[in-house]
Design a protein around this motif. Sequence first.
Motif: not given
Length: 705
Positions: A179-189, A193-197, A202-214
């Motif tokens: 799920e997180c990989l799909m969110v990361l793949a939604s942007v090409e840079d 991707q690496e900065q967001a991740w 480590s305890w806060n790596r949720h797909p929705e939170h990751l999407r908000r950052i990206l």
Amino acid sequence: MKLSKAEFEAVIQASQRTFLPFSQLVLSVDYQARTPGTSPKLSIPELAASIKECGVLQNLIVVPGQSNTYEVCAGGRRLEALTTLVAAGDLPENFPVPVLIVPADRGLIASLAENAFHLPMHAADEYEAFAKLVARGKPVEDVAAAFGVTPMVVKRRMKLAAVSPRLMTQFREGSINLECLMVLASVEDHERQEQAWMGLDSWNRHPEHLRRILTQGEVESDRSPVAKYVTVKAYEKAGGPTRRDLFSDNDKKVYLLDAALLDQLAVAKLQRKAKKIAAEGWKWVDVRPRYVHDEYVRHGELRKASREPSKEEATVLQTLNEQLEQHSQRMNEIYDLDEPDEDSEAECTRLEAQCEELSAQVTALEEALAVWPSELMAEAGCLVYVGNDAEPAVRYGLIRPDDRASVLQASRGGAGAGRESPALASIPAPKTRPVHSEKLVRNLTAHRVAAIQAELLDRSDVALAVLTAQMAKSLLLEDYRQAYGCEDPLKLSVTDTHYGLRTDAQDIESGKAWQTLDAKRSHWQSILPTQAADVLPWVLSQEPDTVRQLFTFLVAITVTGVYATEPAQQRTDGLAQALGLDMAKWWEATGPSYFQHVSKARATEVIGEATGAAAGAAMQALKKEGAVAHAAQAVAGTGWLPTVLRLRPPTEVPGTDIAANADEDPPFDVGGEDEQARADAATSGTAPAGAASEPKDSELPAEAS
């Protein structure tokens, strides 16, 4: 069972490799190590497509059977895929299938060897292989056809293969889930991707939170009213850059990357509306893409004046008022009955509908009699902007701070020009019967609170954020709440709300949310020390993840928000929005949970709302018990929810003064010793000590504020 190398080689040496017609192959029951029917079925179409394109690449293992047949003891899925192709006419019945014929006494060993030694391909290898096929010139459609998938699946796998190699390595190691990989793949840079991740704990790596950052700084086409008003087509025609998320369920969703251009297009499109407003005689008209409260917080605002109604208008108003009063008196008589019969309920429903129609007519006449004083319009203005419904909206009668004196002078010059009509002074207000009883509203909102608590268990990020925000409001905002010293290290008190929920909803223990929470409670009670003095040392000795989970559970069980009457806004709305609360997962409208507690007319209304089908005649012919069963059956599986349980959509809420929000109930039962004092002050109408009051402009006329 583990085969030795010698045993496995003996099986191979004793076997014959050849081709057999498909018609001679049958699935073995006695010689299969894998239980028939336990293989995944979802991949059979894909496997069949692959065989049609490339043939059978790996031989089947068979043993001689009866009547010139051979039993397949390894390769059942390939045989099923071949059966599908033959049945569809894509392959002939005598299609030659590569096989390895083993002796009957070695069939089970060979089957076990193939299944035990087989290592499935990692998903990352599959993504990269699809990308290589397309890179070598094979069209996406041909790759999709060869593997029995849609072109979109191929495009998504190519997108996943293009994720930063550094992050793909972590995916292979299991540090990043799909799920997180799909969110990361939604942007090409790759850098983004690496900065967001890497920027997330480590305890806060949720797909929705990751999407908000990206997606920070990007505008979502399906959520932004401005984007809906401008339209993606017009934005792209103007050269606006966009980004589409292949992994979104909504294939029309687009991210707009130039917010400034979007605002310019919105302002340009609003100019036509602004010209019409300016022609009405206002001094000025501002055009903005959206209403920002802070920009107009110091502006005053005119009120409309009421002109005298004509003789005909006054007669119509008097007639409407008399009819409203008669209807309201009859409705009040029905409400006062201890047990109204079905005829009375039907009459009440009819009168309510007539009252609504009459009230609408009165409102229309009132609006026709309310006018902007022309002498004040020349000194005031309007704001044209995009409303929450993605349509042009207007705020009329705004007074700039510099124009207050001229508005005052103009109002004094026109005093007495507009007088309120006596016919509008008083319209009887009949008692309004609520859609749901107090008991039912308490039950429904108790279930909603339990569902929010259950949803919160897996969202430590939301738990931390909402508790931090509430403590910040309490301790840092000036004039909100005063903190007093105490012997405890924190000025904080908490209350477990579960016992109150059980009182408000007697059926709550059978609900999914309660059962989820109760299981968690039992877990923590079983591992916590029994002595209070030992709790802190125990917590300090635990792993951070354990403490985080305990903290999240404790925050969850303090959520409160039960109501006796349906509120326009619930204290838990913000929390529910953060969690994406879907009450259909936790509650369903059944006979006991809902329809036994509402009238037959209400049940009929619900059926129409949930299914789109009229059920009036069918319901009227049924007794109460039959109507309840019929309604429950009709609504089952639709996911219908009463308004009080629905998720309120996010809206553009203008900024408000802190003092205005001071008495709002928080979503958690967290407070201090001064809580009762605040409540008493709110009840008596007196402000807490130190509360600031905004000075009023006593010189403004009655029409201006």
